[in-house]
Design a protein around this motif. Structure first.
Motif, PDB file in Angstrom:
ATOM      1  N   ASP A 184      10.970 -53.521  -6.160  1.00 25.36           N
ATOM      2  CA  ASP A 184      11.608 -52.431  -5.405  1.00 25.36           C
ATOM      3  C   ASP A 184      12.813 -51.856  -6.148  1.00 25.36           C
ATOM      4  O   ASP A 184      13.033 -50.643  -6.144  1.00 25.36           O
ATOM      5  CB  ASP A 184      12.038 -52.930  -4.019  1.00 25.36           C
ATOM      6  N   THR A 215       9.494 -44.222  -4.232  1.00 27.77           N
ATOM      7  CA  THR A 215       9.929 -44.971  -3.043  1.00 27.77           C
ATOM      8  C   THR A 215       9.302 -44.428  -1.765  1.00 27.77           C
ATOM      9  O   THR A 215       9.760 -44.734  -0.662  1.00 27.77           O
ATOM     10  CB  THR A 215      11.463 -44.926  -2.928  1.00 27.77           C
ATOM     11  N   PRO A 265       6.047 -43.735   1.013  1.00 29.16           N
ATOM     12  CA  PRO A 265       4.868 -44.444   1.535  1.00 29.16           C
ATOM     13  C   PRO A 265       3.605 -44.129   0.737  1.00 29.16           C
ATOM     14  O   PRO A 265       2.710 -44.981   0.640  1.00 29.16           O
ATOM     15  CB  PRO A 265       4.763 -43.940   2.977  1.00 29.16           C
ATOM     16  N   ARG A 302       3.163 -56.376  -8.446  1.00 31.39           N
ATOM     17  CA  ARG A 302       3.644 -55.127  -7.860  1.00 31.39           C
ATOM     18  C   ARG A 302       4.984 -54.771  -8.496  1.00 31.39           C
ATOM     19  O   ARG A 302       5.780 -55.648  -8.857  1.00 31.39           O
ATOM     20  CB  ARG A 302       3.804 -55.262  -6.343  1.00 31.39           C
ATOM     21  N   ALA A 353       3.365 -46.514  -2.153  1.00 29.39           N
ATOM     22  CA  ALA A 353       3.039 -47.842  -1.623  1.00 29.39           C
ATOM     23  C   ALA A 353       1.559 -47.933  -1.277  1.00 29.39           C
ATOM     24  O   ALA A 353       0.905 -48.957  -1.528  1.00 29.39           O
ATOM     25  CB  ALA A 353       3.896 -48.142  -0.398  1.00 29.39           C
ATOM     26  N   ARG A 354       1.012 -46.835  -0.730  1.00 29.92           N
ATOM     27  CA  ARG A 354      -0.425 -46.817  -0.416  1.00 29.92           C
ATOM     28  C   ARG A 354      -1.259 -46.871  -1.693  1.00 29.92           C
ATOM     29  O   ARG A 354      -2.336 -47.491  -1.711  1.00 29.92           O
ATOM     30  CB  ARG A 354      -0.766 -45.586   0.427  1.00 29.92           C
ATOM     31  N   ASP A 408      -1.344 -50.404  -2.755  1.00 29.27           N
ATOM     32  CA  ASP A 408      -2.266 -51.143  -1.891  1.00 29.27           C
ATOM     33  C   ASP A 408      -3.714 -50.855  -2.260  1.00 29.27           C
ATOM     34  O   ASP A 408      -4.561 -51.767  -2.279  1.00 29.27           O
ATOM     35  CB  ASP A 408      -2.031 -50.765  -0.423  1.00 29.27           C
TER      36      ASP A 408
END
Length: 686
Positions: free
Chosen positions: A259, A275, A277, A256, A280-281, A284
């Motif tokens: 950050d 940065t 969501p 990944r 991030a999804r 995932d």
């Protein structure tokens, strides 16, 4: 191309100098191994194939080098006898090559390393199904596995096979490239019901097609037949060029994005979604699709050494998540992981080939391999399709034209800017900011057998040096694939005897790589034929970080029990250790004071990034935060070339997450067009 008789004689003489026939160093040594000469094991036709895949300037330069070697004026380059290379005595030939390796003339160092890499790679890595390779049994290398009967030979993806001299295709979304970026976009858009066409420059291999033969697989599955290089020859690049791209041939490390890198990209390049969501999804989603996990059973020898030595020193060491599925505890599966840099014969590695591209095909996407795109077509300022050339299995060329509503370029950070430049784009930052994660290898000799060619190529990472001096830049310590050809190419050559002696110990060799997050970049341009040209010089800032990593890797080897450590410089500075203690630390302390000019040490890259970088400022970033180019509507970039800067980790998962995010923008763009057109018609506009 074909070599003349004179050129063949010179090439054979070179082979016999890099890999000479020698008396065994002692009566009990393996006499047959030492007697084997380079010309007996190097197939000159393989050199011709490599040259054919290079830019015209590189081919011409190589032929000029052969011409120099075949004339008496060769003696002026090393103050030796005025004779052609083939007429020199063996010891004179070796002295000439040693002189070139240490020369202050960059062109001579470049010539030496180009020849060295070719001959040792082909001698130790080349083989045939009928004869194998004579030296393998003498260095402890087992060669390819027996084919896995559980993998069906039938290919699950059916390709297009055009037959006419010219073909035309219409589609909604044209995807150029099928790797980590293109594969995800194709799968996402096809699954959403869009008509997708994928054009891939390389071939489609599956299951038993992956023969695990090093020279053949690098030649078939990598760009420039595995011989991609900077113009000065100082840095060798590996880039996948096959269906599935880099995800078919990479080392299965699924990192990944850190950050701190995402925050840097969001703030310094005005791309806030990194940065968010949503991103991030996307990370995932692609991790789930690839079955990313750390459930592998065990490490191979060199990964275990990295783990053990790092723990002894109190370093930050972690397991590497890997994208694998169906991995059993069998010895065949464990050993097979070591060959997956040549494609995964067992079908365990979850690249785009058996995830997103399979999804795309099952949802109606069409795929055309062995197809080189010459340019993206632009109509009234918008991308409208592409022109390409397909090569049939018989070698016949077919002209291909495509008309598309959206064009997605995902050919990698070398080929993507080259294609856009061929297509007439002239953004001042296009092709600039090339980041390569420049890498060197630090090798250790161990008393116990390491068998570095088996098991996961990378399963352990040392993260203690990733942010040096309080910066976002530094190095990771990882492990590389280790098969005889690449191993021979990476190990410094000081003499034929020294190199042969090292290779005889290959089974006891474990290597770490120092992977540098480079702050300063290079560039990609094109020649008059549209072929990419790569320029990159390791800056003093990045070299300082790399050398700190070399020191750390050497110390980890010593802590893990290596008795000898080979440092990555052409003069082969060597460390000796006993019981976990370094006996000659002054050699390690003197490393920064050596000369580190191009071709004085081996520098490599398996990650190319940032040549079409994404950002909110159109003047300095060719690609917008949505993935669409600022200057050309309907033209998108979805590969590592869109990274605002380098990722600092093996980039596959970051590429895929960015492509997944870009695919959502593409879906919205196409939906908006469907809504907009009926509205315009109802209003009587246009």
């Amino acid at each position: 191309m074909q070599f003349t008789d004179a050129q063949c004689a010179t090439l054979r003489a070179l082979a016999d100098t890099f890999i000479p026939s020698l008396p065994a160093p002692q009566p009990s040594a393996d006499a047959a191994y030492w007697e084997r000469s380079g010309s007996a094991g190097v197939n000159l036709s393989k050199i011709a194939l490599v040259l054919e895949a290079q830019p015209a300037s590189a081919r011409q330069e190589f032929l000029h080098l052969l011409q120099l070697l075949n004339t008496p004026t060769l003696g002026l380059t090393w103050f030796g006898p005025l004779r052609p290379f083939a007429r020199l005595a063996p010891e004179q030939r070796e002295k000439l090559l040693q002189s070139w390796a240490a020369s202050n003339v960059p062109q001579l160092r470049k010539g030496f390393h180009a020849l060295r890499k070719l001959f040792v790679f082909l001698f130790y890595g080349g083989s045939t199904a009928e004869q194998g390779n004579f030296v393998w049994e003498h260095i402890g290398y087992p060669g390819p596995q027996v084919p896995d009967p559980t993998v069906a030979p039938e290919k699950p993806i059916q390709l297009l096979y055009p037959t006419h001299d010219e073909v035309h295709y219409d589609c909604e979304v044209l995807v150029i490239g099928s790797g980590a970026g293109g594969g995800v976009v194709a799968g996402e858009l096809a699954a959403a019901g869009h008509e997708v066409l994928v054009l891939e420059k390389g071939p489609y291999f599956h299951g038993p097609d992956f023969t695990q033969r090093e020279v053949d697989m690098l030649g078939a599955l990598y760009d420039a037949r595995g011989a991609l290089s900077t113009q000065d020859g100082g840095l060798a690049l590996l880039a996948g060029s096959c269906l599935g791209g880099g995800t078919t041939v990479n080392w299965a490390g699924a990192f990944r994005t850190p950050d701190y890198v995402l925050e840097e990209w969001a703030q310094e390049h005005h791309v806030p979604h990194f940065t968010s969501p949503d991103f991030a999804r996307s990370l995932d989603a692609v991790s789930a699709a690839l079955s990313v996990n750390t459930d592998y059973v065990r490490h191979n020898g060199q990964n275990q050494a990295l783990w053990n030595g790092s723990q002894v020193l109190g370093h930050d060491v972690k397991l590497i998540p890997r994208n694998e599925k169906g991995l059993s505890e069998s010895e065949a599966h464990f050993c097979g992981l070591g060959y997956s840099g040549f494609g995964d014969r067992h079908g365990i590695k979850q690249g785009t080939l058996n995830t997103y591209l399979q999804t795309a095909f099952e949802h109606g996407a069409r795929l055309l391999c062995n197809t080189c795109v010459s340019r993206v077509t632009i109509t009234q300022g918008r991308a409208s399709g592409a022109e390409a050339t397909h090569t049939t299995p018989e070698g016949r060329t077919i002209r291909v034209t495509v008309r598309a509503k959206r064009v997605v370029v995902a050919g990698g950070s070398v080929q993507t800017p080259a294609l856009l430049l061929r297509s007439g784009l002239r953004h001042p930052h296009l092709g600039q900011h090339l980041h390569l994660h420049p890498t060197v290898a630090v090798s250790g000799l161990y008393a116990q057998a390491m068998a570095p060619w088996h098991g996961p190529m990378m399963s352990v990472v040392n993260d203690s040096f990733t942010r040096l001096g309080g910066s976002n830049f530094g190095v990771k310590l990882e492990t590389p694939p280790a098969h005889p050809g690449l191993m021979a190419m990476v190990l410094p050559w000081c003499s034929g005897r020294q190199h042969k002696a090292l290779m005889q110990q290959a089974a006891h060799l474990g290597s770490f790589i120092v992977l540098t997050r480079d702050r300063d970049g290079g560039r990609v341009t094109i020649d008059k034929h549209g072929m990419p040209l790569i320029d990159y010089t390791l800056s003093e800032y990045d070299r300082n970080h790399l050398l700190q990593g070399v020191r750390a890797a050497a110390e980890v080897h010593v802590a893990a029990g290596a008795h000898t450590v080979l440092l990555p410089h052409g003069t082969l500075p060597t460390l000796h250790a006993e019981n976990g203690r370094l006996r000659n630390p002054e050699v390690l302390a003197g490393l920064p004071y050596l000369s580190w000019k191009s071709n004085q040490f081996g520098l490599y890259s398996a990650h190319q990034m940032s040549t079409c970088r994404m950002g909110g400022q159109a003047a300095t970033h060719p690609t917008s935060p949505s993935g669409e180019l600022h200057d050309v509507p309907h033209l998108f970039v979805a590969d590592a070339s869109a990274f605002p800067a380098c990722s600092g980790v093996n980039p596959m998962l970051t590429i895929m997450a960015l492509a997944h995010h870009t695919a959502q923008h593409l879906k919205e763009s196409l939906r908006a067009e469907v809504v907009w057109r009926p509205a315009v018609a109802a209003a009587g506009i246009g």
